[in-house]
Scaffold this motif. Structure first.
Motif, PDB file in Angstrom:
ATOM      1  N   TRP A  32       0.817  -1.221   0.000  1.00 16.14           N
ATOM      2  CA  TRP A  32       0.000   0.000   0.000  1.00 16.14           C
ATOM      3  C   TRP A  32       0.840   1.256   0.000  1.00 16.14           C
ATOM      4  CZ3 TRP A  32      -4.619  -0.169  -1.641  1.00 16.14           C
ATOM      5  CH2 TRP A  32      -5.433  -1.283  -1.397  1.00 16.14           C
ATOM      6  N   LYS A  33       2.049   1.175   0.566  1.00 13.86           N
ATOM      7  CA  LYS A  33       2.886   2.381   0.618  1.00 13.86           C
ATOM      8  C   LYS A  33       3.281   2.837  -0.780  1.00 13.86           C
ATOM      9  CE  LYS A  33       6.037   0.326   3.122  1.00 13.86           C
ATOM     10  NZ  LYS A  33       5.677  -1.096   2.964  1.00 13.86           N
ATOM     11  N   ALA A  34       3.291   1.911  -1.749  1.00 16.17           N
ATOM     12  CA  ALA A  34       3.612   2.257  -3.131  1.00 16.17           C
ATOM     13  C   ALA A  34       2.365   2.414  -3.983  1.00 16.17           C
ATOM     14  CB  ALA A  34       4.525   1.191  -3.739  1.00 16.17           C
ATOM     15  N   SER A  35       1.431   1.464  -3.858  1.00 11.42           N
ATOM     16  CA  SER A  35       0.264   1.475  -4.742  1.00 11.42           C
ATOM     17  C   SER A  35      -0.678   2.644  -4.466  1.00 11.42           C
ATOM     18  CB  SER A  35      -0.503   0.149  -4.619  1.00 11.42           C
ATOM     19  OG  SER A  35      -0.949  -0.057  -3.301  1.00 11.42           O
ATOM     20  N   SER A  36      -0.619   3.226  -3.269  1.00 13.17           N
ATOM     21  CA  SER A  36      -1.468   4.390  -2.984  1.00 13.17           C
ATOM     22  C   SER A  36      -1.130   5.556  -3.909  1.00 13.17           C
ATOM     23  CB  SER A  36      -1.326   4.811  -1.520  1.00 13.17           C
ATOM     24  OG  SER A  36       0.032   5.107  -1.212  1.00 13.17           O
ATOM     25  N   PHE A  37       0.152   5.684  -4.277  1.00 21.56           N
ATOM     26  CA  PHE A  37       0.536   6.730  -5.230  1.00 21.56           C
ATOM     27  C   PHE A  37      -0.038   6.441  -6.606  1.00 21.56           C
ATOM     28  CE2 PHE A  37       3.846   6.970  -1.981  1.00 21.56           C
ATOM     29  CZ  PHE A  37       3.935   8.331  -1.769  1.00 21.56           C
ATOM     30  N   ALA A 111      -0.023  -3.688  -9.696  1.00 23.19           N
ATOM     31  CA  ALA A 111      -0.010  -5.094  -9.281  1.00 23.19           C
ATOM     32  C   ALA A 111       1.406  -5.581  -8.984  1.00 23.19           C
ATOM     33  CB  ALA A 111      -0.643  -5.962 -10.366  1.00 23.19           C
ATOM     34  N   ASP A 112       2.392  -5.000  -9.659  1.00 25.61           N
ATOM     35  CA  ASP A 112       3.788  -5.395  -9.426  1.00 25.61           C
ATOM     36  C   ASP A 112       4.277  -5.029  -8.035  1.00 25.61           C
ATOM     37  OD1 ASP A 112       3.999  -6.434 -11.950  1.00 25.61           O
ATOM     38  OD2 ASP A 112       5.034  -4.693 -12.817  1.00 25.61           O
ATOM     39  N   GLU A 121       0.380 -10.073   1.167  1.00 22.45           N
ATOM     40  CA  GLU A 121       0.418  -9.177   0.015  1.00 22.45           C
ATOM     41  C   GLU A 121      -0.528  -9.636  -1.091  1.00 22.45           C
ATOM     42  OE1 GLU A 121       4.124  -7.909  -1.479  1.00 22.45           O
ATOM     43  OE2 GLU A 121       4.872  -7.198   0.463  1.00 22.45           O
ATOM     44  N   VAL A 122      -0.750 -10.934  -1.199  1.00 27.00           N
ATOM     45  CA  VAL A 122      -1.710 -11.436  -2.181  1.00 27.00           C
ATOM     46  C   VAL A 122      -3.115 -10.930  -1.862  1.00 27.00           C
ATOM     47  CG1 VAL A 122      -2.873 -13.508  -3.039  1.00 27.00           C
ATOM     48  CG2 VAL A 122      -0.394 -13.493  -2.825  1.00 27.00           C
ATOM     49  N   LYS A 123      -3.479 -10.923  -0.585  1.00 24.20           N
ATOM     50  CA  LYS A 123      -4.791 -10.394  -0.178  1.00 24.20           C
ATOM     51  C   LYS A 123      -4.867  -8.888  -0.424  1.00 24.20           C
ATOM     52  CE  LYS A 123      -5.547 -13.890   3.407  1.00 24.20           C
ATOM     53  NZ  LYS A 123      -5.717 -14.140   4.863  1.00 24.20           N
ATOM     54  N   ASP A 124      -3.775  -8.196  -0.111  1.00 28.83           N
ATOM     55  CA  ASP A 124      -3.752  -6.751  -0.339  1.00 28.83           C
ATOM     56  C   ASP A 124      -3.853  -6.412  -1.820  1.00 28.83           C
ATOM     57  OD1 ASP A 124      -3.533  -6.294   2.353  1.00 28.83           O
ATOM     58  OD2 ASP A 124      -1.357  -5.995   2.338  1.00 28.83           O
ATOM     59  N   LYS A 125      -3.352  -7.297  -2.670  1.00 26.83           N
ATOM     60  CA  LYS A 125      -3.394  -7.070  -4.113  1.00 26.83           C
ATOM     61  C   LYS A 125      -4.837  -6.986  -4.611  1.00 26.83           C
ATOM     62  CE  LYS A 125      -1.444  -8.946  -8.399  1.00 26.83           C
ATOM     63  NZ  LYS A 125      -0.591 -10.026  -8.949  1.00 26.83           N
ATOM     64  N   SER A 126      -5.717  -7.843  -4.072  1.00 24.52           N
ATOM     65  CA  SER A 126      -7.134  -7.780  -4.436  1.00 24.52           C
ATOM     66  C   SER A 126      -7.741  -6.456  -4.012  1.00 24.52           C
ATOM     67  CB  SER A 126      -7.892  -8.935  -3.777  1.00 24.52           C
ATOM     68  OG  SER A 126      -7.404 -10.186  -4.228  1.00 24.52           O
ATOM     69  N   GLY A 127      -7.365  -5.989  -2.816  1.00 28.76           N
ATOM     70  CA  GLY A 127      -7.848  -4.701  -2.345  1.00 28.76           C
ATOM     71  C   GLY A 127      -7.360  -3.558  -3.217  1.00 28.76           C
ATOM     72  N   ASN A 130      -9.626  -3.143  -6.198  1.00 32.89           N
ATOM     73  CA  ASN A 130     -10.899  -2.515  -5.808  1.00 32.89           C
ATOM     74  C   ASN A 130     -10.750  -0.994  -5.713  1.00 32.89           C
ATOM     75  OD1 ASN A 130     -12.189  -4.988  -5.606  1.00 32.89           O
ATOM     76  ND2 ASN A 130     -11.719  -5.238  -3.441  1.00 32.89           N
ATOM     77  N   TRP A 131      -9.703  -0.545  -5.038  1.00 33.15           N
ATOM     78  CA  TRP A 131      -9.473   0.891  -4.898  1.00 33.15           C
ATOM     79  C   TRP A 131      -9.086   1.529  -6.227  1.00 33.15           C
ATOM     80  CZ3 TRP A 131     -10.853   3.911  -1.032  1.00 33.15           C
ATOM     81  CH2 TRP A 131     -11.103   3.336   0.219  1.00 33.15           C
ATOM     82  N   PHE A 132      -8.358   0.782  -7.050  1.00 30.03           N
ATOM     83  CA  PHE A 132      -7.935   1.303  -8.342  1.00 30.03           C
ATOM     84  C   PHE A 132      -9.138   1.621  -9.233  1.00 30.03           C
ATOM     85  CE2 PHE A 132      -6.653   0.609 -12.780  1.00 30.03           C
ATOM     86  CZ  PHE A 132      -5.586   1.492 -12.886  1.00 30.03           C
ATOM     87  N   PHE A 133     -10.071   0.678  -9.300  1.00 23.05           N
ATOM     88  CA  PHE A 133     -11.238   0.910 -10.138  1.00 23.05           C
ATOM     89  C   PHE A 133     -12.202   1.918  -9.512  1.00 23.05           C
ATOM     90  CE2 PHE A 133      -9.790  -3.106 -12.019  1.00 23.05           C
ATOM     91  CZ  PHE A 133      -9.776  -2.719 -13.357  1.00 23.05           C
ATOM     92  N   LEU A 134     -12.204   2.023  -8.184  1.00 19.46           N
ATOM     93  CA  LEU A 134     -12.960   3.089  -7.543  1.00 19.46           C
ATOM     94  C   LEU A 134     -12.389   4.454  -7.940  1.00 19.46           C
ATOM     95  CD1 LEU A 134     -15.099   4.080  -5.523  1.00 19.46           C
ATOM     96  CD2 LEU A 134     -13.367   3.863  -3.728  1.00 19.46           C
ATOM     97  N   ALA A 135     -11.056   4.558  -7.986  1.00 18.64           N
ATOM     98  CA  ALA A 135     -10.410   5.810  -8.380  1.00 18.64           C
ATOM     99  C   ALA A 135     -10.775   6.179  -9.815  1.00 18.64           C
ATOM    100  CB  ALA A 135      -8.890   5.692  -8.240  1.00 18.64           C
TER     101      ALA A 135
END
Length: 211
Positions: A32-37, A111-112, A121-127, A130-135
């Motif tokens: 999340w520290k990277a994917s949030s950006f 996803a990378d 991290e596999v569970k966080d990847k699904s989340g 979800n947030w990506f498509f919400l954005a």
């Protein structure tokens, strides 16, 4: 010895590297520290895209009298000349080119940031998805409501200028996360892999996936 083993166990298992080219450490990169950006970048990019026809060139064309026909006060209206049409067409073509370049990459880059060998991290990847498509959808909703209102009330100079600023802001957001990203090393030629996908898709189309 224990400290060395702990340090080794915190490294990713999929060969991803950090921005310095070293094997990425889970404690300081990815997740999340990277994917949030990436998510914030996508929201701003979608808002900018759906608010056009767009970005810097369209902002210029809507503010400079020489790049657009005069306001239509008496009919028949003055039509845009060849140069004005060419400038507008060039702006739209650049937007299409830029969007075509980012769309196949941004979700896979997000996803990378997750190690598939790590259960958490596999569970966080699904989340993340979800947030990506919400954005994506939030950016589109803001564009067709708030930005449409601004364009109608304040004019297209504001209507194009704000999305241009958002696009610049999204680049800053993406660049800010550089120390936290994980990067996959290139594996062979991307053109070869692209052609393999095209050939496989055509084969499946003509002979059927189940055959």
């Amino acid at each position: 010895m224990e400290e060395g083993a702990l340090s080794s166990s915190s490294l990713v298992s999929n060969g991803s590297v950090n921005f310095r080219g070293r094997i990425a450490d889970k404690r300081t990169t990815g997740g999340w520290k990277a994917s949030s950006f990436v998510i914030a970048n996508e929201l701003a990019e979608r808002l900018a895209f759906f608010s056009i026809a767009g970005m810097v060139m369209l902002t210029i064309s809507s503010t400079m009298d020489s790049l657009r026909p005069p306001p239509c006060r008496v009919r028949p209206c003055v039509q845009p000349n060849a140069g004005q049409n060419a400038f507008l067409t060039g702006a739209l073509a650049l937007i299409a080119l830029g969007t075509g370049g980012i769309k196949p990459c941004v979700s896979s880059f997000g996803a990378d940031q997750y190690d598939e060998a790590d259960e958490k991290e596999v569970k966080d990847k699904s989340g993340f998805f979800n947030w990506f498509f919400l954005a994506i959808n939030m950016g589109a909703v803001l564009a067709v409501t708030v930005m449409a209102f601004i364009q109608d009330r304040l004019g297209y100079a504001w209507g194009f200028g704000i999305p241009t600023g958002m696009m610049i802001f999204s680049i800053v957001i993406l660049a800010t996360g550089m120390p936290f990203y994980r990067f996959k090393k290139p594996m062979g030629s991307p053109f070869t892999r692209f052609l393999q996908v095209v050939v496989a898709s055509l084969r499946n189309h003509f002979i059927g996936v189940g055959n």
